[in-house]
Design a protein around this motif. Structure first.
Motif, short mmCIF file in Angstrom:
data_model
loop_
_atom_site.label_atom_id
_atom_site.label_comp_id
_atom_site.label_asym_id
_atom_site.label_seq_id
_atom_site.Cartn_x
_atom_site.Cartn_y
_atom_site.Cartn_z
N SER A 1 0.82 -1.21 0.00
CA SER A 1 0.00 0.00 0.00
C SER A 1 0.85 1.26 0.00
CB SER A 1 -0.91 0.01 1.23
OG SER A 1 -1.43 1.30 1.48
N ALA A 2 0.60 2.14 -0.98
CA ALA A 2 1.30 3.43 -1.01
C ALA A 2 0.94 4.28 0.20
CB ALA A 2 0.96 4.17 -2.30
N ASN A 3 -0.31 4.18 0.67
CA ASN A 3 -0.70 4.95 1.85
C ASN A 3 0.04 4.48 3.10
OD1 ASN A 3 -2.52 6.80 0.73
ND2 ASN A 3 -4.21 5.34 0.77
N ALA A 4 0.28 3.16 3.20
CA ALA A 4 1.05 2.65 4.33
C ALA A 4 2.48 3.19 4.29
CB ALA A 4 1.06 1.12 4.32
N VAL A 5 3.09 3.17 3.11
CA VAL A 5 4.46 3.63 2.97
C VAL A 5 4.57 5.12 3.30
CG1 VAL A 5 6.29 4.05 1.28
CG2 VAL A 5 5.18 1.82 1.39
N GLU A 6 3.60 5.90 2.86
CA GLU A 6 3.63 7.32 3.17
C GLU A 6 3.53 7.56 4.68
OE1 GLU A 6 4.00 11.28 3.05
OE2 GLU A 6 4.41 9.85 1.43
N ARG A 7 2.66 6.81 5.34
CA ARG A 7 2.55 6.96 6.81
C ARG A 7 3.84 6.51 7.48
NH1 ARG A 7 -0.78 7.70 11.09
NH2 ARG A 7 -2.53 8.25 9.77
N ALA A 8 4.43 5.41 7.01
CA ALA A 8 5.69 4.93 7.59
C ALA A 8 6.78 5.99 7.46
CB ALA A 8 6.11 3.64 6.92
N ARG A 9 6.84 6.63 6.31
CA ARG A 9 7.84 7.69 6.12
C ARG A 9 7.61 8.85 7.08
NH1 ARG A 9 7.52 7.25 -0.47
NH2 ARG A 9 9.24 5.76 -0.73
N GLN A 10 6.36 9.24 7.26
CA GLN A 10 6.06 10.34 8.17
C GLN A 10 6.44 10.00 9.60
OE1 GLN A 10 1.89 11.15 7.64
NE2 GLN A 10 2.13 11.92 5.54
N GLU A 11 6.16 8.76 10.01
CA GLU A 11 6.43 8.37 11.39
C GLU A 11 7.91 8.07 11.64
OE1 GLU A 11 3.80 5.30 12.75
OE2 GLU A 11 1.99 6.41 12.19
N SER A 12 8.69 7.96 10.57
CA SER A 12 10.10 7.56 10.71
C SER A 12 11.06 8.63 10.22
CB SER A 12 10.34 6.27 9.91
OG SER A 12 9.37 5.28 10.18
N LYS A 13 10.59 9.85 10.05
CA LYS A 13 11.40 10.88 9.38
C LYS A 13 12.66 11.24 10.15
CE LYS A 13 8.33 14.49 11.21
NZ LYS A 13 7.37 15.56 10.81
N ASP A 14 12.74 10.93 11.43
CA ASP A 14 13.94 11.27 12.21
C ASP A 14 14.92 10.10 12.29
OD1 ASP A 14 12.94 13.81 12.76
OD2 ASP A 14 11.84 13.10 14.53
N ILE A 15 14.60 8.97 11.64
CA ILE A 15 15.47 7.79 11.71
C ILE A 15 16.18 7.64 10.37
CG2 ILE A 15 15.57 5.30 12.11
CD1 ILE A 15 13.06 5.57 13.79
N THR A 16 17.45 7.97 10.35
CA THR A 16 18.19 8.03 9.08
C THR A 16 18.52 6.65 8.52
OG1 THR A 16 20.30 8.16 10.27
CG2 THR A 16 19.23 10.24 9.70
N THR A 17 18.46 5.61 9.34
CA THR A 17 18.81 4.27 8.86
C THR A 17 17.58 3.46 8.45
OG1 THR A 17 18.83 3.48 11.15
CG2 THR A 17 20.95 4.14 10.17
N ALA A 18 16.42 4.08 8.42
CA ALA A 18 15.19 3.41 7.97
C ALA A 18 14.66 4.12 6.73
CB ALA A 18 14.14 3.42 9.07
N SER A 19 14.31 3.34 5.71
CA SER A 19 13.70 3.89 4.50
C SER A 19 12.58 2.97 4.06
CB SER A 19 14.75 4.06 3.39
OG SER A 19 15.30 2.81 3.03
N PHE A 20 11.76 3.46 3.11
CA PHE A 20 10.55 2.73 2.76
C PHE A 20 10.29 2.81 1.25
CE2 PHE A 20 10.34 4.17 7.08
CZ PHE A 20 9.93 3.03 7.76
N ALA A 21 9.63 1.78 0.73
CA ALA A 21 9.29 1.74 -0.68
C ALA A 21 8.04 0.92 -0.88
CB ALA A 21 10.44 1.15 -1.50
N VAL A 22 7.29 1.24 -1.92
CA VAL A 22 6.11 0.46 -2.29
C VAL A 22 6.57 -0.77 -3.06
CG1 VAL A 22 3.96 0.44 -3.60
CG2 VAL A 22 4.68 2.52 -2.38
#
Length: 269
Positions: free
Chosen positions: A98-119
């Motif tokens: 889900s693109a909506n899940a990935v967008e939320r994950a990015r928002q909730e993880s924006k301060d963690i430089t070692t975590a990234s997300f993709a659809v």
């Protein structure tokens, strides 16, 4: 006996609630994540406990994987486990259908430089290339570990087999797979009753899932053996697990669904 039968009076209500769920899985998941208002221990997501307790129980198994490699979190949702995994691996890449899940994950993880997300649909024919591209964007080329929690039990047998086959080039010779899935032994009515549903009331996050998503199945040793055949995979370890939900019956403690875990490595030719 009457008490045991009474829960089946839930069936008409469950049918009504689930009748509006989209038939197309991608539509269902994307709409579900698009409608989520909040996550964590007081949020809308049934399987987000807002705690690291469940992952901590897995760590003795997960850390048998090569911790010099990155980890790919398949079916990351809002990234709750991806963020926790980033504490134990150099890079954590969360993937979701889900693109909506990935967008939320990015928002909730924006301060963690070692975590990234993709659809990514990890059951799709081009999934391995998509995973490689996501790892490359995160600064990595080569083998990776894979973490799966609560994905395989919502796929049919073809989807499970496709996902497992697509992970072979991801893990290569050095990586491995840790998976944890719900393995509830009863019927769907037993399942929702276990999580507090009655004819008169259903916990909000559970009702949200029933309204929007397909009814999940179960995934245990038998299903794992079929999805991850011995021709391709070596089973390192397996056993029982506790899958934690958002607190439902007690505000201070997650509810628990009986589950199954396995640690696997690709069989080398």
């Amino acid at each position: 006996m009457f008490s045991a039968l009474r829960k089946y009076l839930l069936i008409p209500r469950l049918i009504r609630l689930s009748s509006g769920a989209p038939k197309d899985p991608l539509t269902a998941w994307d709409r579900y994540w698009g409608d989520i208002r909040s996550t964590g221990a007081t949020g809308d997501v049934l399987w987000d406990s807002g705690s690291d307790h469940e992952l901590n129980a897995y760590l003795p198994k997960v850390t048998q994987l090569d911790q010099n490699l990155p980890v790919v979190d398949v079916g990351c949702g809002n990234g709750s486990f991806t963020r926790l995994l980033a504490r134990h691996f150099p890079i954590a890449v969360g993937l979701d259908y889900s693109a909506n899940a990935v967008e939320r994950a990015r928002q909730e993880s924006k301060d963690i430089t070692t975590a990234s997300f993709a659809v990514c649909d990890v059951t799709a024919p081009d999934a391995a290339a998509t995973v490689a591209a996501a790892l490359s964007e995160a600064g990595w080329s080569g083998d990776a570990n894979v973490f799966i929690r609560g994905v395989l039990h919502v796929l049919d047998s073809d989807g499970r087999a496709a996902l497992a086959a697509n992970l072979l080039p991801v893990v290569g010779t050095r990586g491995g797979v840790f998976l944890a899935e719900t393995n509830f032994p009863g019927t769907p009515v037993d399942y929702v009753s276990h999580l507090g549903a009655t004819r008169k009331s259903i916990p909000g996050p559970l009702e949200w899932a029933i309204r929007g998503l397909p009814m999940p199945g179960r995934f245990g040793a038998r299903q794992r053996a079929k999805a991850f055949p011995t021709a391709d995979w070596n089973l390192v370890e397996e056993g029982a697990a506790n899958i934690e939900t958002r607190p439902l019956s007690n505000p201070s403690d997650p509810d628990v669904i009986p589950g199954y875990f396995a640690l696997l490595r690709a069989r080398l030719a």
